[in-house]
Structure formats: C-alpha cells, structure tokens
Design a protein around this motif. Structure first.
Motif, PDB file in Angstrom:
ATOM      1  N   HIS A  80      -8.569   4.473  -3.784  1.00  0.00           N
ATOM      2  CA  HIS A  80      -7.322   5.062  -2.819  1.00  0.00           C
ATOM      3  C   HIS A  80      -7.007   7.063  -3.690  1.00  0.00           C
ATOM      4  O   HIS A  80      -7.825   8.020  -3.819  1.00  0.00           O
ATOM      5  CB  HIS A  80      -7.406   5.629  -1.724  1.00  0.00           C
ATOM      6  N   SER A  94      -6.338   0.516  -3.180  1.00  0.00           N
ATOM      7  CA  SER A  94      -5.136   1.574  -3.465  1.00  0.00           C
ATOM      8  C   SER A  94      -5.336   2.287  -4.460  1.00  0.00           C
ATOM      9  O   SER A  94      -5.480   3.847  -4.463  1.00  0.00           O
ATOM     10  CB  SER A  94      -3.884   1.090  -3.426  1.00  0.00           C
ATOM     11  N   ASP A 100      -1.562   7.237   4.030  1.00  0.00           N
ATOM     12  CA  ASP A 100      -3.002   6.595   3.765  1.00  0.00           C
ATOM     13  C   ASP A 100      -2.977   4.711   3.308  1.00  0.00           C
ATOM     14  O   ASP A 100      -4.220   4.579   3.247  1.00  0.00           O
ATOM     15  CB  ASP A 100      -2.473   7.643   1.616  1.00  0.00           C
ATOM     16  N   ALA A 101      -1.432   4.605   3.671  1.00  0.00           N
ATOM     17  CA  ALA A 101      -1.037   2.972   3.473  1.00  0.00           C
ATOM     18  C   ALA A 101      -1.612   2.592   4.911  1.00  0.00           C
ATOM     19  O   ALA A 101      -2.132   1.492   4.266  1.00  0.00           O
ATOM     20  CB  ALA A 101       0.164   3.213   3.799  1.00  0.00           C
ATOM     21  N   ALA A 151       0.637  -1.265   0.275  1.00  0.00           N
ATOM     22  CA  ALA A 151       0.208  -0.092  -0.380  1.00  0.00           C
ATOM     23  C   ALA A 151       1.007   1.335  -0.092  1.00  0.00           C
ATOM     24  O   ALA A 151       0.724   2.410  -0.557  1.00  0.00           O
ATOM     25  CB  ALA A 151      -1.359  -0.352   1.099  1.00  0.00           C
ATOM     26  N   ILE A 170      -5.750   2.558   3.923  1.00  0.00           N
ATOM     27  CA  ILE A 170      -5.693   1.388   3.460  1.00  0.00           C
ATOM     28  C   ILE A 170      -5.632  -0.454   3.317  1.00  0.00           C
ATOM     29  O   ILE A 170      -6.353  -1.340   3.767  1.00  0.00           O
ATOM     30  CB  ILE A 170      -5.100   1.359   1.114  1.00  0.00           C
ATOM     31  N   MET A 207       2.242   1.489  -3.690  1.00  0.00           N
ATOM     32  CA  MET A 207       1.353   1.943  -4.306  1.00  0.00           C
ATOM     33  C   MET A 207       1.194   4.072  -3.717  1.00  0.00           C
ATOM     34  O   MET A 207       0.818   4.589  -5.243  1.00  0.00           O
ATOM     35  CB  MET A 207      -0.228   1.570  -4.475  1.00  0.00           C
ATOM     36  N   THR A 208       0.786   4.340  -2.877  1.00  0.00           N
ATOM     37  CA  THR A 208      -0.139   5.342  -2.492  1.00  0.00           C
ATOM     38  C   THR A 208       1.652   6.570  -2.217  1.00  0.00           C
ATOM     39  O   THR A 208       1.418   7.348  -2.532  1.00  0.00           O
ATOM     40  CB  THR A 208      -0.045   5.789  -1.450  1.00  0.00           C
TER      41      THR A 208
END
Length: 178
Positions: free
Chosen positions: A88, A85, A48-49, A39, A52, A42-43
């Motif tokens: 988001h 992800s 945020d991770a 995550a 998620i 990805m972000t």
C-alpha cells in the motif's frame, strides 16, 4: 508452534475452511485490534489502516486453505498484513528513505536510561519519516530482526540497521524537543 495455539485455532480454522462466517468473525474479533494497530503504525493513517485490515482478513479467509500450522495463525496473519501495508505504501509512492548512503546527520546521545511517556513515544513515532517509522515499528515493536526486515523491504541488512539507528536518534530528538 505451541500446542495451545493449535488447540485453540485448529477448530476455528477448519470451520473457516468450510465457509463458516461465525468462525471468521471469531478470528476477526480476536485479531482485528492488534492487526489494526500494526497497520496504523506502518501507514500512519487511520483510513489506510482500516482498508489494509479489511483487505488482510479478506485475503486470509480467501486463502485459509494454504495455512498449514507451520507457524501460529497470528504470525501468518501478521505476515499478510505487513506485506499489504508495504504494498500500500509503495502504491502511494511514499518516499521510504531507504537509500544506502544517507548522510550521518543524526547524532545519538547516550540517554538509554531516559524515561518517556508512552503516549509521547507513539506520537513521536508517528512524526518519523515513513522509512524510519516502518523499520522502527518492525524491529522494536514487532520483534523482527534486521535480516527479516531486509527481506521484507527488499533492502540490505546494513541499511535496516542504519535506518533503525537513525530512527532512534530522530525519535530521541523529537522526544527531547517536545
């Protein structure tokens, strides 16, 4: 699917289906670090991770009844996390740079034999634009092929390939420059 995964996870999954918080914690403990790392890649954002990751496990345990052992539990969980992800990122209206006709302004040099410090590589990946970083992460680090990436992101397979190529070129430049 391999029998070892079935033997290890089937009892835990059955307990989760019955609402066992102990079984949920055991699965969370086993997968949370790897899922957080994905995550984050990805972000490119720790908060945020973390969000998620939590939402992924909530979805997982809420929908554990739909898991049919057609794949490994880890692959099923990873699919949930990748979809979360991407959703988001889309909600944040991040420019994914996934257009078909981007100019070819990155020239790749043949330095496949170059050796890079792994920490520098991950820092370089963090500096990539979101679209490049996502495709590079899914292809290089997570092992998805371009057809799967195209399906996940809703792009053509050729776009996935070209974005991956450009991501590698940009990453090489970042690593060479510092």
């Amino acid at each position: 699917m391999d029998n070892l995964d079935l033997k290890i996870h089937a009892p835990l999954i059955e307990e989760c289906r019955k609402g066992s918080s102990r079984a949920q914690f055991m699965l969370y403990s086993q997968y949370s670090k790897a899922m957080f790392n994905l995550a984050y890649r990805m972000t490119n954002n720790r908060e945020d991770a973390e969000d998620i990751l939590q939402e992924t496990f909530i979805d997982c345990f809420r929908n554990i009844g739909s898991f049919r052992f057609e794949s490994t539990f880890g692959a099923w969980l990873k699919t949930i996390l990748i979809n979360r992800s991407i959703n988001h990122i889309k909600k944040k209206k991040v420019n994914l740079i996934l257009q078909e006709n981007l100019p070819e302004n990155i020239t790749e040099e043949n330095d496949d034999n170059a050796i890079y410090d792994i920490k520098k590589v991950f820092r370089g990946i963090e500096l990539l634009p979101d679209g490049y970083r996502i495709i590079l992460t899914l292809y290089l680090l997570e092992g998805y092929d371009h057809a799967e990436i195209a399906q996940i992101l809703g792009i053509s397979e050729s776009t996935s390939k070209s974005q991956y190529s450009r991501a590698k070129g940009k990453l090489r430049k970042l690593l060479k420059n510092g």
